[in-house]
Write an enzyme that holds these catalytic residues in place. Structure first.
Site, PDB file in Angstrom:
ATOM      1  N   LYS A 287     -10.718   0.990   4.215  1.00 22.70           N
ATOM      2  CA  LYS A 287     -10.950  -0.051   3.223  1.00 22.70           C
ATOM      3  C   LYS A 287     -11.073  -1.440   3.875  1.00 22.70           C
ATOM      4  O   LYS A 287     -10.574  -1.684   4.976  1.00 22.70           O
ATOM      5  CB  LYS A 287      -9.825  -0.056   2.182  1.00 22.70           C
ATOM      6  N   ARG A 322      -6.135  10.643   0.807  1.00 20.83           N
ATOM      7  CA  ARG A 322      -7.594  10.810   0.785  1.00 20.83           C
ATOM      8  C   ARG A 322      -8.193  10.025   1.946  1.00 20.83           C
ATOM      9  O   ARG A 322      -8.099   8.797   1.983  1.00 20.83           O
ATOM     10  CB  ARG A 322      -8.147  10.320  -0.554  1.00 20.83           C
TER      11      ARG A 322
END
Length: 345
Positions: A287, A322
């Site tokens: 991210k 994830r």
């Protein structure tokens, strides 16, 4: 006097089991204190750290959800960490730039992830990066269904990453075993009923806004508690629709409508989400916040930062992780668990 809402956040998490401690979600970490937070109708929050035996009777139900073991999710044990591998069948993914847009490559990579030891392979056909435009349902199905059919036929436990009911329905027919919805079943008026009737487990994620708008000045009164309230409301709606709590997992949505400070606070306070009584999925892989912390990095250069968030999540009781980088995640977990379990306590 304004009515207050009670929240409990485990404090001083430890692998040890000191007297008076309780296990966190039935896992290997325990706690003997909680931060008791009281939020009034104006949003003001009062926090204090207390031993468990001083929390009061009104905290008993919340404490029970916080400590009770989680049932297996889609057949996967939730007492230890599991990995969900990401397969983006898109031309415009933020993380891999369309490396798996071809079905053949997506299938091959999904099979490799499964053989490496992941518990889930998450297949998605629409990019949800900031600013991404929606994809028509038929195009999304064209992308994901061949991949889901081949992977499920090979015995892979596939989750479909979609918020469109028609895509979910087609994915279920193709063999998907889990629904992963970034809108927590709010993005399509038919998705709640579809999931209820399917009998499949579902992952409910928090997102402020939509991918097109979510990073335009996101704001919260208290980021962890606001997201907790949203997820609790969505769980209640699922229960009303006939989706049992044992079929529900939650994802606080790191990076989806959050600033850098929001993401860091959310990661630090992940353990509060165990009060929902559901397994937690953490999706922080590659991210942007990692690049914001560590200098300008391309998504593929954020692997070390991703593994740091994985460990932060696991030490706060997160059950599912994830990730794009499956081999590195599995190695990180195995080494960490070996170190943690090396000495009998």
């Amino acid at each position: 006097m304004a009515q207050c809402r009670l929240y409990l956040e485990p404090d001083c998490l430890s692998r040890q089991l000191p007297p008076g401690s309780r296990p966190l979600a039935g896992g290997p970490y325990s706690f003997s204190r909680c931060i008791r937070a009281l939020r009034d109708e104006r949003g003001a929050v009062l926090r204090e750290s207390l031993p468990l035996d001083e929390l009061g009777d009104e905290a008993a139900g919340v404490l029970e959800r916080l400590t009770a073991p989680r049932a297996p999710f889609a057949g996967v044990d939730m007492t230890g960490p599991s990995v969900m591998g990401i397969v983006n069948v898109t031309p415009d993914s933020f993380s891999d730039g369309g490396e798996r847009y071809a079905a053949e490559q997506a299938i091959a990579d999904g099979l490799a992830m499964w053989e490496a030891g992941v518990a889930f392979v998450d297949v998605g056909g629409e990019s949800t990066r900031p600013g991404a435009e929606p994809v028509p349902d038929e195009e999304e199905k064209r992308r994901v269904l061949p991949v889901i059919r081949e992977l499920s036929a090979a015995g892979v436990r596939v989750s479909i990453d979609s918020y469109h009911a028609s895509v979910m329905e087609a994915a279920i027919e193709a063999g998907a075993a889990v629904i992963n919805d970034i809108t927590a079943l709010t993005g399509d008026p038919h998705s709640l009923e579809l999931v209820a009737e399917s009998g499949l487990p579902v992952i409910l994620m928090h997102m402020q806004g939509r991918p097109q708008t979510m990073q335009k000045s996101p704001s919260y009164e208290d980021v962890a508690l606001d997201i907790l309230d949203f997820l609790e409301q969505r769980i209640e709606r699922c229960l009303e629709a006939g989706i049992e709590r044992e079929r529900i997992a939650v994802d606080p949505g790191v990076g989806f409508g959050k600033t850098l400070d929001h993401n860091l606070e959310l990661l630090n306070r992940l353990s509060v989400f165990h009060t929902l009584g559901c397994p937690i999925l953490l999706g922080a892989s590659r991210k942007t916040f990692i690049s914001q912390l560590c200098g300008k990095l391309e998504p593929g250069e954020r692997v070390s930062g991703t593994m740091a968030t994985l460990l932060a999540g696991w030490t706060r009781g997160v059950q599912m992780h994830r990730v794009h980088d499956v081999a590195q995640a599995l190695q990180t977990i195995r080494v960490w668990q070996a170190i943690e379990g090396a000495v009998e306590r």
